[in-house]
Write an enzyme that holds these catalytic residues in place. Sequence first.
Site, PDB file in Angstrom:
ATOM      1  N   ALA A  47       0.781  -1.230   0.000  1.00 46.35           N
ATOM      2  CA  ALA A  47       0.000   0.000   0.000  1.00 46.35           C
ATOM      3  C   ALA A  47       0.819   1.288   0.000  1.00 46.35           C
ATOM      4  O   ALA A  47       0.376   2.295  -0.562  1.00 46.35           O
ATOM      5  CB  ALA A  47      -0.937   0.005   1.201  1.00 46.35           C
ATOM      6  N   ALA A  48       1.962   1.301   0.684  1.00 45.03           N
ATOM      7  CA  ALA A  48       2.697   2.557   0.843  1.00 45.03           C
ATOM      8  C   ALA A  48       3.179   3.083  -0.512  1.00 45.03           C
ATOM      9  O   ALA A  48       3.553   2.300  -1.379  1.00 45.03           O
ATOM     10  CB  ALA A  48       3.885   2.347   1.778  1.00 45.03           C
ATOM     11  N   PRO A  49       3.134   4.417  -0.705  1.00 53.02           N
ATOM     12  CA  PRO A  49       2.768   5.463   0.258  1.00 53.02           C
ATOM     13  C   PRO A  49       1.280   5.799   0.327  1.00 53.02           C
ATOM     14  O   PRO A  49       0.909   6.765   0.991  1.00 53.02           O
ATOM     15  CB  PRO A  49       3.556   6.667  -0.255  1.00 53.02           C
ATOM     16  CG  PRO A  49       3.584   6.470  -1.735  1.00 53.02           C
ATOM     17  CD  PRO A  49       3.687   4.974  -1.948  1.00 53.02           C
ATOM     18  N   LYS A  77      -2.933   4.998  -4.238  1.00 54.09           N
ATOM     19  CA  LYS A  77      -4.031   4.220  -4.815  1.00 54.09           C
ATOM     20  C   LYS A  77      -5.100   3.915  -3.771  1.00 54.09           C
ATOM     21  O   LYS A  77      -6.298   3.920  -4.069  1.00 54.09           O
ATOM     22  CB  LYS A  77      -3.491   2.933  -5.450  1.00 54.09           C
ATOM     23  CG  LYS A  77      -2.603   3.175  -6.667  1.00 54.09           C
ATOM     24  CD  LYS A  77      -2.141   1.862  -7.286  1.00 54.09           C
ATOM     25  CE  LYS A  77      -1.294   2.108  -8.536  1.00 54.09           C
ATOM     26  NZ  LYS A  77       0.021   2.712  -8.195  1.00 54.09           N
ATOM     27  N   ASP A 112       1.697  -3.055   4.307  1.00 53.94           N
ATOM     28  CA  ASP A 112       3.016  -2.809   3.726  1.00 53.94           C
ATOM     29  C   ASP A 112       4.061  -3.169   4.764  1.00 53.94           C
ATOM     30  O   ASP A 112       3.856  -2.944   5.966  1.00 53.94           O
ATOM     31  CB  ASP A 112       3.175  -1.350   3.294  1.00 53.94           C
ATOM     32  CG  ASP A 112       4.282  -1.173   2.275  1.00 53.94           C
ATOM     33  OD1 ASP A 112       3.968  -1.104   1.065  1.00 53.94           O
ATOM     34  OD2 ASP A 112       5.459  -1.103   2.685  1.00 53.94           O
ATOM     35  N   CYS A 135       4.550  -0.430 -12.305  1.00 55.27           N
ATOM     36  CA  CYS A 135       4.919   0.810 -12.995  1.00 55.27           C
ATOM     37  C   CYS A 135       6.106   0.533 -13.917  1.00 55.27           C
ATOM     38  O   CYS A 135       7.028   1.331 -14.018  1.00 55.27           O
ATOM     39  CB  CYS A 135       5.218   1.932 -12.013  1.00 55.27           C
ATOM     40  SG  CYS A 135       6.570   1.588 -10.867  1.00 55.27           S
TER      41      CYS A 135
END
Length: 427
Positions: A241-243, A246, A264, A364
Amino acid sequence: MRTDDAFVDKLTIEDADARTRRQARELVAGVTRQRRWLDFVLGEAYHGDYDSMEHRLQEILRLGLYELLFQSTPTHAAVDEYVELAKQALRPGAGNLVNGVLRTIDRDREHIPTPDTGDDANDLALRYSHPTWMVQRWLDRFGLDETTELLRANNRRPMYSVRINPLRTSEADVAAWLDEHDVVNVDSPYLDRYLRLKRLQALIAGDLLDDGHVAVQDESAGLVVQLLDPQPGETLIDGCAAPGGKAMHAAARMEGTGTIYAVDRDEQRLERVETAAEAQGASEMVEAETADLRAWAARPEPPQGDRVLLDVPCTGMGVLAKRAGLRWRRSMEDLEEMAELQDELLDAAAQLVRPGGLLVYSTCTTEPEENERRVEAFLARHDGFAVESAEGHVPDEMVSDAGFLATFPHRHRMDGAFAARLRRDEA
């Protein structure tokens, strides 16, 4: 061939005002992106062994040449500045060398030599300042013209995007604030409540970001959340999840209702998720847990998500425009190492999807080893999941033949990203 950021910072931004510091950061980022091309040009102009030149002198020459070739700094100002810098940082003779090399290049800048090694990949890599192995991959995949466009896109000053947060404000209020502060912006051509900006300084200095009214988030990340399509009242698990960008976008789409487990393993980065949730009006629905997803999923009776988002660690080869030095830190071996981790995280995430639920795998990066091939390998291990097409969730031009979301910097003017919808059987 690294850029000594600490050295440059000390020389150029110590005791400087905010604008000077910003310009220095932009200069360092530009030199970092273009350094292979800069070194080629400098090596051609220097009457000696450029590769054996002391590092600090090379750095000063790169900075000066970058200003000459890529910025509007007048020749005399750029040359004089770096001549004086070389004298102060090194010795008087170094200033004479900087003066001679930079003025030689400037006098003949219309005839700067073109790389001609006999290898297309190496020539392109030199001209557009990328590692040769990276360029060769893209040539094999995209061909010459599209590879050239991708290299150029990676070298452009990045465009920034912000997402308007409906849990805190309205589009009209944000538009009024931006007009009041003379912030030039345009609507995203792909996403509602997204704006494109060339600079973020006004937002950072103002209160829009701190108050959670807007969040900096690339459109490619927004498209991943749109593909996830979280609904009000659902349970969402964000496995890396971090940062928190989303997860916060998902919270807005869920209208502040439901539960988001933000997991995370990096405790410090996870604190940013909690801070963002507080600022953006989502703290009541976000439960942040510091854990490696693999261990979290292996607990007895872990939570089951209606939707699970797995935005995995990756090589980041879709974000080279924004992360100037990343291209020099990556290797072919990284693709294999990342793939192993990505498979393990996918297997863990699969355990968290309720029957009939949805798993979205995203990266990404633009590379098939981390994208399509990971999905193919996952499906071979998990026959209870099937691909659902991204069609209807994102613009058609970003839907691959296999039904995946795929964005590219040179095609869409955003980060390169990938995402797949994987639906679990009801049984």
